[in-house]
Motif scaffolding. Sequence first.
Motif, mmCIF file in Angstrom:
data_model
loop_
_atom_site.group_PDB
_atom_site.id
_atom_site.type_symbol
_atom_site.label_atom_id
_atom_site.label_comp_id
_atom_site.label_asym_id
_atom_site.label_seq_id
_atom_site.Cartn_x
_atom_site.Cartn_y
_atom_site.Cartn_z
ATOM 1 N N SER A 223 0.829 -1.211 0.000
ATOM 2 C CA SER A 223 0.000 0.000 0.000
ATOM 3 C C SER A 223 0.862 1.260 0.000
ATOM 4 C CB SER A 223 -0.947 -0.002 1.207
ATOM 5 O OG SER A 223 -0.259 0.211 2.428
ATOM 6 N N HIS A 224 1.956 1.222 0.747
ATOM 7 C CA HIS A 224 2.886 2.362 0.771
ATOM 8 C C HIS A 224 3.481 2.609 -0.605
ATOM 9 C CE1 HIS A 224 7.082 3.940 2.039
ATOM 10 N NE2 HIS A 224 6.253 4.956 1.941
ATOM 11 N N ARG A 225 3.882 1.527 -1.265
ATOM 12 C CA ARG A 225 4.467 1.656 -2.604
ATOM 13 C C ARG A 225 3.456 2.267 -3.582
ATOM 14 N NH1 ARG A 225 5.430 -3.568 -3.567
ATOM 15 N NH2 ARG A 225 7.174 -3.458 -2.109
ATOM 16 N N MET A 226 2.207 1.823 -3.501
ATOM 17 C CA MET A 226 1.190 2.341 -4.421
ATOM 18 C C MET A 226 0.886 3.806 -4.146
ATOM 19 S SD MET A 226 -1.526 -0.816 -4.746
ATOM 20 C CE MET A 226 -2.507 0.097 -5.965
ATOM 21 N N LEU A 227 0.857 4.200 -2.873
ATOM 22 C CA LEU A 227 0.525 5.575 -2.531
ATOM 23 C C LEU A 227 1.634 6.552 -2.912
ATOM 24 C CD1 LEU A 227 -1.273 5.087 0.889
ATOM 25 C CD2 LEU A 227 -2.276 6.008 -1.203
ATOM 26 N N ARG A 228 2.831 6.056 -3.131
ATOM 27 C CA ARG A 228 3.921 6.936 -3.568
ATOM 28 C C ARG A 228 3.778 7.299 -5.036
ATOM 29 N NH1 ARG A 228 9.173 6.524 0.065
ATOM 30 N NH2 ARG A 228 9.288 8.578 -0.853
ATOM 31 N N GLY A 242 -6.234 -5.441 -0.332
ATOM 32 C CA GLY A 242 -6.891 -6.448 0.496
ATOM 33 C C GLY A 242 -7.348 -5.997 1.858
ATOM 34 N N TYR A 243 -7.327 -4.691 2.130
ATOM 35 C CA TYR A 243 -7.910 -4.216 3.376
ATOM 36 C C TYR A 243 -9.438 -4.303 3.274
ATOM 37 C CZ TYR A 243 -3.306 -2.443 4.734
ATOM 38 O OH TYR A 243 -1.980 -2.351 5.069
ATOM 39 N N TYR A 244 -10.102 -4.418 4.430
ATOM 40 C CA TYR A 244 -11.556 -4.512 4.409
ATOM 41 C C TYR A 244 -12.172 -3.268 3.767
ATOM 42 C CZ TYR A 244 -10.765 -8.273 7.760
ATOM 43 O OH TYR A 244 -10.326 -9.421 8.373
ATOM 44 N N ASP A 245 -11.635 -2.121 4.147
ATOM 45 C CA ASP A 245 -12.107 -0.858 3.606
ATOM 46 C C ASP A 245 -11.067 0.213 3.912
ATOM 47 O OD1 ASP A 245 -12.456 -0.312 6.344
ATOM 48 O OD2 ASP A 245 -14.602 -0.699 6.275
ATOM 49 N N GLN A 246 -11.367 1.448 3.522
ATOM 50 C CA GLN A 246 -10.414 2.544 3.733
ATOM 51 C C GLN A 246 -10.138 2.774 5.211
ATOM 52 O OE1 GLN A 246 -11.339 6.027 1.431
ATOM 53 N NE2 GLN A 246 -10.051 7.369 2.665
ATOM 54 N N ALA A 247 -11.173 2.615 6.059
ATOM 55 C CA ALA A 247 -10.986 2.822 7.503
ATOM 56 C C ALA A 247 -10.034 1.779 8.085
ATOM 57 C CB ALA A 247 -12.334 2.772 8.212
ATOM 58 N N HIS A 248 -10.133 0.543 7.585
ATOM 59 C CA HIS A 248 -9.228 -0.515 8.050
ATOM 60 C C HIS A 248 -7.782 -0.176 7.699
ATOM 61 C CE1 HIS A 248 -7.730 -4.921 7.539
ATOM 62 N NE2 HIS A 248 -7.408 -4.455 8.719
ATOM 63 N N MET A 249 -7.554 0.281 6.470
ATOM 64 C CA MET A 249 -6.199 0.646 6.077
ATOM 65 C C MET A 249 -5.688 1.823 6.902
ATOM 66 S SD MET A 249 -4.510 1.305 2.312
ATOM 67 C CE MET A 249 -4.797 3.058 2.088
ATOM 68 N N ALA A 250 -6.566 2.774 7.201
ATOM 69 C CA ALA A 250 -6.152 3.930 8.005
ATOM 70 C C ALA A 250 -5.726 3.495 9.401
ATOM 71 C CB ALA A 250 -7.282 4.946 8.082
ATOM 72 N N ARG A 251 -6.442 2.521 9.992
ATOM 73 C CA ARG A 251 -6.061 2.029 11.320
ATOM 74 C C ARG A 251 -4.699 1.347 11.279
ATOM 75 N NH1 ARG A 251 -11.527 0.541 11.360
ATOM 76 N NH2 ARG A 251 -11.025 -1.648 10.906
ATOM 77 N N GLU A 252 -4.475 0.537 10.247
ATOM 78 C CA GLU A 252 -3.181 -0.126 10.118
ATOM 79 C C GLU A 252 -2.057 0.885 9.934
ATOM 80 O OE1 GLU A 252 -2.281 -4.060 9.594
ATOM 81 O OE2 GLU A 252 -3.332 -3.236 11.330
ATOM 82 N N TRP A 253 -2.302 1.917 9.154
ATOM 83 C CA TRP A 253 -1.287 2.942 8.941
ATOM 84 C C TRP A 253 -0.986 3.707 10.232
ATOM 85 C CZ3 TRP A 253 1.385 5.639 4.863
ATOM 86 C CH2 TRP A 253 1.515 4.860 3.694
ATOM 87 N N ARG A 254 -1.989 3.955 11.042
ATOM 88 C CA ARG A 254 -1.730 4.644 12.311
ATOM 89 C C ARG A 254 -0.797 3.821 13.188
ATOM 90 N NH1 ARG A 254 -7.404 5.667 11.930
ATOM 91 N NH2 ARG A 254 -7.815 7.872 11.428
ATOM 92 N N PRO A 260 -2.347 8.241 9.553
ATOM 93 C CA PRO A 260 -3.127 7.640 8.471
ATOM 94 C C PRO A 260 -2.525 7.997 7.117
ATOM 95 C CG PRO A 260 -4.314 9.493 9.432
ATOM 96 C CD PRO A 260 -3.114 9.261 10.297
ATOM 97 N N PRO A 261 -2.846 7.236 6.083
ATOM 98 C CA PRO A 261 -2.193 7.450 4.787
ATOM 99 C C PRO A 261 -2.428 8.836 4.194
ATOM 100 C CG PRO A 261 -4.018 5.887 4.608
ATOM 101 C CD PRO A 261 -3.756 6.092 6.060
ATOM 102 N N SER A 262 -3.612 9.405 4.388
ATOM 103 C CA SER A 262 -3.881 10.729 3.824
ATOM 104 C C SER A 262 -2.987 11.789 4.460
ATOM 105 C CB SER A 262 -5.352 11.095 4.007
ATOM 106 O OG SER A 262 -5.710 11.039 5.383
ATOM 107 N N VAL A 263 -2.737 11.660 5.768
ATOM 108 C CA VAL A 263 -1.869 12.619 6.459
ATOM 109 C C VAL A 263 -0.425 12.436 6.010
ATOM 110 C CG1 VAL A 263 -0.984 13.334 8.708
ATOM 111 C CG2 VAL A 263 -3.412 12.785 8.423
ATOM 112 N N TRP A 264 0.022 11.182 5.928
ATOM 113 C CA TRP A 264 1.397 10.935 5.471
ATOM 114 C C TRP A 264 1.619 11.512 4.081
ATOM 115 C CZ3 TRP A 264 2.752 8.104 1.107
ATOM 116 C CH2 TRP A 264 4.140 7.977 0.897
ATOM 117 N N ARG A 265 0.653 11.284 3.203
ATOM 118 C CA ARG A 265 0.791 11.751 1.819
ATOM 119 C C ARG A 265 0.866 13.273 1.769
ATOM 120 N NH1 ARG A 265 -3.291 9.450 -2.748
ATOM 121 N NH2 ARG A 265 -1.619 8.339 -3.821
#
Length: 277
Positions: A223-228, A242-254, A260-265
């Motif tokens: 996911s990190h590679r794709m967001l770059r 393969g995350y359940y949804d965007q909220a799931h990915m945000a929790r994993e990123w935290r 969260p990915p939006s803040v990192w980006r």
Amino acid sequence: MSGVSAGARRLPAPSLRPFLGPYAGYLLHGFDPGVHVGMPGTAITVIVTIDEPIDVPVSSHPDQAGGRWDALAGGLTLRPTLIAHNGYQHGVQLAVTPLGARALFGIPAGALGEWIVDLADLLGPEADRVRERIAATSDWRARFTVLDEVFCARAAAVDPRRLELDANLQQAWRLLTDPAGAPAVGRVAHDIGWSRRYLAGRFTAEFGITPIQAARLSRFEVSHRMLRRPGHSVAAVAAATGYYDQAHMAREWRELAGVPPSVWRAREVFPFVQDAG
């Protein structure tokens, strides 16, 4: 963005590819001072600086104080590392595989744990010589050739017993870090003929992380590679990885990146060096 990014990427010599990912040389200057997030991943990170040391105010290990290194190696971890910079960074980053830890450092990846260590602790005086040699030229191809020479010599001299990584562990690692998606840990244990508990014990001893953590890191890494890359929305990346949804990915990123990915980006200013060198 006012800064300038330059550098190069190149695969190591063919004999080193089971041990090392691509060499990534970087020269970043003219950026505003700040903090860069060093992301966790499925490889041991090695950084050899050119010019200024790397300043790490927050280590990936909760019990390790920050520090400054001319060259470092960081073990597998589920925590980010914070790197302070004055708008300038120059060096080479390497991704060492678990088999590479044995072949090039003479230890299993798990021996490093989540610690950051001076590269000299693993390579001895050779670490300083490598840094001096790559700093003596501004040509990236020549720098990568130096790394090939040094690591080919180390791999050739290694005691074959250091490379005795159990075939079942190798298979489990390949399955659990498959960028296309990892199967369930129970399925992996069944496929290699081990109990789930036995797999967890052997896996953690060798790699320093559990099977479930390896799968988490692999998905996060993709996911990190794709967001770059431009043009990928957070929602699209969550679905593709393969995350359940965007909220799931945000929790994993935290948990894994600290934000969260939006803040990192929005905060990340250092671009990724794409030049094939």
